[in-house]
Design a protein around this motif. Structure first.
Motif, short mmCIF file in Angstrom:
data_model
loop_
_atom_site.label_atom_id
_atom_site.label_comp_id
_atom_site.label_asym_id
_atom_site.label_seq_id
_atom_site.Cartn_x
_atom_site.Cartn_y
_atom_site.Cartn_z
N VAL A 65 1.16 6.45 -7.03
CA VAL A 65 -0.01 7.19 -7.50
C VAL A 65 0.14 8.68 -7.21
O VAL A 65 -0.12 9.53 -8.07
CB VAL A 65 -1.29 6.64 -6.86
CG1 VAL A 65 -2.50 7.51 -7.22
CG2 VAL A 65 -1.54 5.20 -7.30
N GLY A 66 0.55 9.02 -5.98
CA GLY A 66 0.70 10.42 -5.61
C GLY A 66 1.73 11.14 -6.46
O GLY A 66 1.52 12.28 -6.89
N THR A 67 2.85 10.47 -6.74
CA THR A 67 3.89 11.07 -7.58
C THR A 67 3.40 11.26 -9.01
O THR A 67 3.65 12.28 -9.64
CB THR A 67 5.16 10.20 -7.56
OG1 THR A 67 5.61 10.06 -6.21
CG2 THR A 67 6.26 10.83 -8.40
N ALA A 68 2.69 10.24 -9.54
CA ALA A 68 2.16 10.35 -10.90
C ALA A 68 1.18 11.51 -11.02
O ALA A 68 1.25 12.32 -11.96
CB ALA A 68 1.48 9.04 -11.30
N GLY A 121 0.82 -1.21 0.00
CA GLY A 121 0.00 0.00 0.00
C GLY A 121 0.85 1.26 0.00
O GLY A 121 0.53 2.23 -0.70
N GLY A 122 1.94 1.26 0.77
CA GLY A 122 2.83 2.42 0.82
C GLY A 122 3.48 2.70 -0.53
O GLY A 122 3.53 3.85 -0.99
N VAL A 177 -3.37 2.64 4.00
CA VAL A 177 -1.97 3.07 3.90
C VAL A 177 -1.72 3.76 2.56
O VAL A 177 -1.07 4.81 2.48
CB VAL A 177 -1.02 1.87 4.08
CG1 VAL A 177 0.43 2.28 3.79
CG2 VAL A 177 -1.12 1.31 5.49
N SER A 178 -2.26 3.17 1.50
CA SER A 178 -2.09 3.74 0.17
C SER A 178 -2.69 5.14 0.09
O SER A 178 -2.08 6.07 -0.46
CB SER A 178 -2.73 2.83 -0.88
OG SER A 178 -2.60 3.37 -2.17
N ALA A 179 -3.90 5.32 0.64
CA ALA A 179 -4.57 6.62 0.62
C ALA A 179 -3.75 7.67 1.36
O ALA A 179 -3.65 8.82 0.93
CB ALA A 179 -5.96 6.50 1.22
N HIS A 180 -3.15 7.26 2.49
CA HIS A 180 -2.33 8.20 3.26
C HIS A 180 -1.12 8.65 2.45
O HIS A 180 -0.79 9.85 2.42
CB HIS A 180 -1.88 7.55 4.57
CG HIS A 180 -0.90 8.39 5.34
ND1 HIS A 180 -1.27 9.54 6.02
CD2 HIS A 180 0.45 8.25 5.54
CE1 HIS A 180 -0.21 10.08 6.59
NE2 HIS A 180 0.84 9.32 6.32
N PHE A 181 -0.45 7.73 1.79
CA PHE A 181 0.73 8.08 1.03
C PHE A 181 0.38 8.92 -0.20
O PHE A 181 1.19 9.76 -0.63
CB PHE A 181 1.51 6.82 0.62
CG PHE A 181 2.49 6.35 1.66
CD1 PHE A 181 3.84 6.62 1.52
CD2 PHE A 181 2.06 5.66 2.78
CE1 PHE A 181 4.74 6.20 2.48
CE2 PHE A 181 2.96 5.24 3.75
CZ PHE A 181 4.31 5.51 3.61
#
Length: 288
Positions: free
Chosen positions: A128-131, A121-122, A189-193
């Protein structure tokens, strides 16, 4: 002048191409080294691709499923959103489909599903956030969310929640309900990152105290396309001098540019920043 414009455009597109490659590589690592060995499902259309792979017994593998489920939405993005956004999103999706089998491995770093959920998830959230920060969509729910916001001004939280709930139910029915719970941890975890790395969606209110309000306003409006509210006749309690207070709202991503503009116009200006929970009215958002 033309050379400068061309150089800026080349840098911009290189930024997006790099974002697409980074997303594809990191997603492939998360999938092959953490999610698949840990029987953990991702959120969104990557999780749907995993579910299709499971339900078809591998006849439609994850790589093919990623490409297939995203194709209709890429066409929709091309027609209704932005051709540039659709092109770079398609690049990210197709690179992901190509890199998933390329990074396939039989190595199991750990059989612990909790560790796999957290680290997978991290890595996915960072990708995703970087993209998104580079102006590249990752397909699936990104496009659905932008369509709903663009066409109907709808909030997409409930849509994302409902879609991911179906994926988690699929994980529970396939591997057991404990794995559905592990998958939910991975989604959180993914949403947080994503929030950490995608700073465009985080809004900041800037209060600037200056004796050059007109110059400061012109610089912010011309360079950043942000509105400014001027409060005149503010009185300095320590200096006893009159100042003006400027209020503006920018994204977290724009903060370095705003700080540079402030120092360029008035090196002695005082400014403070605070997070904004919600904005109404016309807050400029660039096209994807």
């Amino acid at each position: 002048m033309l050379r400068k414009i061309k150089r800026d455009l080349d840098h911009y597109y290189l930024h997006q191409v790099g974002g697409a490659f980074f997303y594809a590589i990191m997603l492939s690592l998360a999938l092959n080294y953490f999610w698949l060995p840990g029987h953990v499902y991702s959120s969104g259309f990557t999780g749907l691709a995993q579910l299709i792979d499971t339900l078809t017994g591998g006849k439609v593998n994850v790589a093919w499923a990623i490409a297939i489920v995203n194709m209709p939405l890429l066409v929709l993005a091309w027609l209704t959103l932005s051709k540039r956004f659709a092109i770079f999103t398609a690049m990210a999706v197709l690179l992901s489909a190509a890199f998933v089998p390329l990074f396939a491995t039989k190595t199991v770093l750990t059989p612990d599903p909790l560790i796999n959920a957290i680290f997978g998830g991290g890595i996915n959230g960072m990708a995703v956030g970087t993209a998104l920060r580079c102006g590249v969509g990752t397909g699936g729910l990104d496009i659905i969310g932008m369509e709903l916001k663009h066409q109907f001004r709808m909030k997409v939280g409930s849509v994302n929640l409902a879609f991911n709930a179906l994926i988690m139910i699929g994980a529970g029915l396939t591997y057991g309900w404990q794995y559905a719970l592990y998958s939910i941890i991975g989604v959180v975890v993914s949403a947080h990152f994503i929030d950490v790395f995608y700073t465009h969606q985080q809004q900041i209110q800037e209060m600037i105290v200056t004796n050059k309000p007109e110059e400061m306003t012109d610089t912010i409006q011309n360079k950043m396309r942000r509105g400014v509210t001027i409060i005149d006749s503010a009185h300095g309690g320590y200096t006893g001098r009159d100042r003006s207070i400027l209020l503006t709202v920018v994204t977290q991503h724009e903060l370095p540019e705003l700080r540079h503009a402030i120092k360029e116009v008035d090196p002695h200006a005082f400014y403070s920043e605070s997070k904004v929970e919600h904005t109404g009215g016309r807050f400029y958002e660039p096209e994807p």
